[in-house]
Design an enzyme around this catalytic site. Sequence first.
Site, PDB file in Angstrom:
ATOM      1  N   CYS A 135      -6.194   4.337 -29.239  1.00 44.28           N
ATOM      2  CA  CYS A 135      -5.120   4.162 -28.256  1.00 44.28           C
ATOM      3  C   CYS A 135      -3.751   4.083 -28.926  1.00 44.28           C
ATOM      4  CB  CYS A 135      -5.366   2.930 -27.381  1.00 44.28           C
ATOM      5  SG  CYS A 135      -5.403   1.399 -28.302  1.00 44.28           S
TER       6      CYS A 135
ATOM      7  N   HIS B 158       0.819  -1.204   0.000  1.00 44.59           N
ATOM      8  CA  HIS B 158       0.000   0.000   0.000  1.00 44.59           C
ATOM      9  C   HIS B 158       0.849   1.248   0.000  1.00 44.59           C
ATOM     10  CE1 HIS B 158      -4.043  -1.230  -0.277  1.00 44.59           C
ATOM     11  NE2 HIS B 158      -3.791  -2.262   0.514  1.00 44.59           N
TER      12      HIS B 158
ATOM     13  N   ASP C  62      -0.656  -0.139 -35.571  1.00 48.33           N
ATOM     14  CA  ASP C  62      -0.754  -1.303 -36.455  1.00 48.33           C
ATOM     15  C   ASP C  62      -1.681  -1.043 -37.632  1.00 48.33           C
ATOM     16  OD1 ASP C  62       0.995  -3.362 -35.604  1.00 48.33           O
ATOM     17  OD2 ASP C  62      -0.174  -3.476 -33.759  1.00 48.33           O
TER      18      ASP C  62
ATOM     19  N   GLU D 248      -7.313  -2.666 -35.422  1.00 47.47           N
ATOM     20  CA  GLU D 248      -5.945  -2.350 -35.854  1.00 47.47           C
ATOM     21  C   GLU D 248      -5.562  -3.123 -37.119  1.00 47.47           C
ATOM     22  OE1 GLU D 248      -3.136  -3.202 -32.706  1.00 47.47           O
ATOM     23  OE2 GLU D 248      -4.155  -5.034 -32.147  1.00 47.47           O
TER      24      GLU D 248
HETATM   25  C1  PEP Z   1      -1.490   0.037 -31.907  1.00 45.42           C
HETATM   26  O1  PEP Z   1      -1.215  -0.867 -32.703  1.00 45.42           O
HETATM   27  O2  PEP Z   1      -1.802   1.183 -32.256  1.00 45.42           O
HETATM   28  C2  PEP Z   1      -1.449  -0.216 -30.459  1.00 45.42           C
HETATM   29  C3  PEP Z   1      -1.911   0.646 -29.588  1.00 45.42           C
HETATM   30  O3  PEP Z   1      -0.891  -1.376 -30.050  1.00 45.42           O
HETATM   31  P1  PEP Z   1       0.695  -1.652 -29.991  1.00 45.42           P
HETATM   32  O4  PEP Z   1       1.391  -0.357 -30.324  1.00 45.42           O
HETATM   33  O5  PEP Z   1       0.974  -2.131 -28.619  1.00 45.42           O
HETATM   34  O6  PEP Z   1       0.842  -2.691 -31.040  1.00 45.42           O
HETATM   35 MG    MG Z   2      -1.095  -2.915 -32.037  1.00 43.49          MG
END
Ligand code: PEP
Ligand code: MG
Length: 556
Positions: free
Chosen positions: A500, A187, A453, A429
């Site tokens: 992301c 913690h 990707d 992706e």
């Molecule tokens: C992506 O492909 O945009 C992604 C967030 O995954 P990673 O970069 O871990 O392949």
């Molecule tokens: Mg990826």
Amino acid sequence: MITLKGKGAHGGVAIGRAVFFRRAQISVERRNVADVEGELSRFRSARERTAQELRRLYERALSDIGQSGAQIFEIHEMMLFDEDYNHLVENTIRVENVNAEYAISVAAEHFAKIFSSMGDPYMSARAADIKDVSRRLCKILSGAEDMGVSGKGIILCADDLAPGETMQLDKESILAFVTSEGSVNSHTAILARTMGIPAVVGVGERLMSLSDGTLLAVDSFCGEVYSDPDGETLSRLEKKRNEQKKAEELLEKYRGLDNVTLDGRRIDVFANIQTISEVGAAIKNDAGGIGLFRSEFLYIGRDMPPDEEEQFSAYRTVLSSMGNKKVVIRTLDIGADKQAPYLDLPKEENPALGMRGIRICLTNEELFRTQLRALFRASVFGKLCVMFPMITSVSEVDEILTVCRRVKNELVEEGHRVSDNIELGIMIETPAAVMISDKLAPLIDFFSIGTNDLGQYTLAIDRQNRSVDRFFDPHHEAVLRMIRIAVDNAHKNGKWIGICGELGADLSLTETFLRMGIDELSVSPSSILPLRDKIRNIDLEKENNEKSEDIYGFDK
Ligand code: PEP
Ligand code: MG
């Protein structure tokens, strides 16, 4: 210069003088007592005062760091009044005619041993909690006071720090924590993350041989502590620290503000993290949640995959640190550039097009099931969203959902608690996932676009191959059109969609993404506040002359 290596519990850089934490010396001797009833009431009144102290610490933590950080003091109070614990203390006093301090130490050892023997890093950390509660009781009984620490701009060193001890410190004067013992699940580590203080734990006994006043340079991003650093190390870390400071200045201005455009459109801004030690940076930078926890980093750089307990403990730490904010944990995305030799994956001509991500999990079901069990068991500690990488077909998603159902049922049958509100989503992706996103959307709860990707597969450009860099255009119209298709299909099916991949932090595209209707952007912690600044200066009601909306080939 000596380099001490431990684990970064919360990332940051600090340079300062070591000050060692001094505890009150409480010697717990066994004494026979004639007045057993008197000893019992001594114990009970110390318990009352301990409870009051814990409530004060709870209130203080609540206003300083919020509910998720303060929770530990509620847990300590529960431990203090635990029936079995109290029974053992009182029974020892009665049966052995001994003093309360001794009886408390017997109970503390007994329960700490039970917690430690459970073989679960989280439960082992609870052994420290029961000892902390017991020590607090004994301290009150003996009237002793911790000497604590004094001075400004110090690096606080200790063998370990109990949560109560951490909370009582004057945070303004502490640049970093370094402990010889302790784990990233303790913690104290969680509190350090919540308070945003760099911390390196478990650096080993050598720390305790240093003396007060030793110059220390702490780099908790990589879990390293240098005592009497040489000139080169010092200037390297000073540079890193200055960069960190600049980012923090920006942070102060935007802390607590909404991610809302001038015309009132809100968007979630979450954080991408690789390890537990980055959760603190996410919180400090005001992340609205974790949009991508790349769980594969738990599997990399070791000889064996992490077992269910280790994973459970890591996921629980992230979920409980984030309180009621969403945490999107991506299942193992190994393969291509991220390798784990113990999986014995064959050497491939085209690894980016080979065994990676969900393909490995659907081929090695045991590996997949272990991770899902850990995730679902951790789900009761926060708001869990599980995300699956590298999806290309409906049948993969059907198969994933079948395994998920089976694993959930199995856990419930075994008596585990599993949340009813876990969201299941997929990464968009691959071009295939985009083109069938109308069929995928009804099956899941959310989409998150992995533009790293998606760019690679759409433009046929190996993201690892520097020689084709000049042909790579991250703003390529094909990629932006794909994003638009996925957004429209998610929304037609009432699902939320985020980005992301790295493009999410590209400020020159923020307005474009907002106009497309993206609901969430997940970026590295240090990009959150610059992104907030950008969002707050966009007016979607203003005509956008530079980029007309039909550039992506779609009418509204
Ligand atoms: C992506 O492909 O945009 C992604 C967030 O995954 P990673 O970069 O871990 O392949
Ligand atoms: Mg990826």
